[in-house]
Design an enzyme around this catalytic site. Structure first.
Site, PDB file in Angstrom:
ATOM      1  N   THR A 106       0.843  -1.189   0.000  1.00 30.85           N
ATOM      2  CA  THR A 106       0.000   0.000   0.000  1.00 30.85           C
ATOM      3  C   THR A 106       0.879   1.239   0.000  1.00 30.85           C
ATOM      4  OG1 THR A 106      -1.718   1.240   1.217  1.00 30.85           O
ATOM      5  CG2 THR A 106      -0.215  -0.104   2.533  1.00 30.85           C
TER       6      THR A 106
ATOM      7  N   HIS B  49       1.934 -11.945  13.694  1.00 32.30           N
ATOM      8  CA  HIS B  49       2.969 -12.379  14.632  1.00 32.30           C
ATOM      9  C   HIS B  49       2.775 -13.827  15.077  1.00 32.30           C
ATOM     10  CE1 HIS B  49       6.411 -11.794  16.942  1.00 32.30           C
ATOM     11  NE2 HIS B  49       6.003 -10.962  17.876  1.00 32.30           N
TER      12      HIS B  49
END
Length: 308
Positions: free
Chosen positions: A214, A271
């Site tokens: 992005t 994560h």
């Protein structure tokens, strides 16, 4: 005993104080011995009586415009919320010197636009470096299925490009992006973005993504913390390219200050699958590719290469 008789039991000083403050002793709840009012009772009552009444709520002078969410905005909202609910998201940020990239772009951008009718953006250079680095860091391009206890590693890169449209953010996909040069990526990005904004993109244009970029700096933002385009495990944000002074080391080891084209790259990752060290190593690989002056950038965007 009536209130009148009760009040006669108050001391002359208290009755005088009540007259001076316009307080009716019959309305006071006495706190003194034997049911007598005290000076404090009178003064407290007088102070409370002097407070202006709270204003009644009034109707706001301005009206409120209420609109229904568009179908696309609702889908975006639901996906963003679900992304945060389903993954453990963390963002790592690195600073990159894009001076060499900007130099190459400035040298060939006019010829590129003249030949292909689209802009040769800095985003295309970053996309090429990001995709190439995925080959050495496949976990960034992987997909976790915690329920099944599996991790899927695609054999190619489906590069999602976040595009800002009037109806909201959409992410069309460039398939097999790892095989494309900077010039080819620039043309694909421009074509997908145009179709997305015109509303002519098909469902096939949005399928097959494995990693997203992005361009958060396109509106001047230095960096942000992008939200994952689940089920992907990572998304890379490119911040605004800013000219500013930085400290460099000369060939002799001396420090000097120079004006460079700097930007931040921010990687948000799941994560649960990707560790912070994995993210840092990947970003360092991207940074190295972008900062290496000896790379064949010109070949990757020049007439011979992009004419294929």
């Amino acid at each position: 005993m009536s209130a009148t008789v009760q009040r006669h039991r108050d001391s002359p000083r208290v009755r005088r104080l009540a007259r001076d403050h316009g307080v009716d002793l019959a309305g006071i709840r006495p706190s003194g011995r034997h049911g007598r009012a005290t000076s404090t009772d009178v003064l407290t009552f007088a102070a409370a009586s002097a407070q202006p009444p709270s204003p009644a709520p009034t109707t706001a002078a301005t009206s409120v415009r209420v609109e229904r969410l568009s179908r696309r905005r609702r889908v975006i909202a639901e996906r963003m919320h679900r992304s945060l609910q389903e993954s453990a998201q963390l963002t790592t940020v690195i600073e990159v010197d894009l001076t060499h990239v900007v130099t190459v772009r400035e040298a060939v951008k006019n010829e590129f636009r003249s030949r292909y009718g689209v802009s040769l953006s800095v985003l295309a250079f970053v996309a090429e470096a990001a995709v190439r680095a995925l080959a050495d860091h496949p976990v960034i391009n992987a997909e976790l299925d915690l329920g099944a206890g599996t991790v899927s590693y695609p054999s190619s890169v489906g590069l999602g490009i976040a595009v800002d449209t009037e109806d909201g953010l959409v992410v069309p996909v460039i398939r097999d992006a790892g095989d494309l040069t900077v010039g080819a990526l620039a043309r694909r990005i421009a074509g997908l973005a145009a179709r997305a904004r015109e509303g002519s993109a098909t469902a096939d244009d949005f399928a097959g993504g494995s990693f997203t970029i992005t361009n958060t700096g396109s509106r001047g933002a230095l960096f942000d913390t992008p939200i994952l385009n689940t089920p992907e495990s990572a998304i890379l944000g490119l911040g605004a390219v800013v000219r500013r002074p930085v400290v460099l080391a000369s060939e002799t080891g001396e420090e000097l200050i120079a004006i460079r084209s700097m930007a931040y790259l921010s990687l948000t990752y799941d994560h649960r699958l990707v560790d912070g060290a994995d993210a840092a190593r990947y970003l360092t690989s991207v940074k190295t590719r972008l900062e290496t002056p000896g790379r064949s950038w010109a070949d990757s965007v020049g007439v011979q290469e992009v004419a294929r």
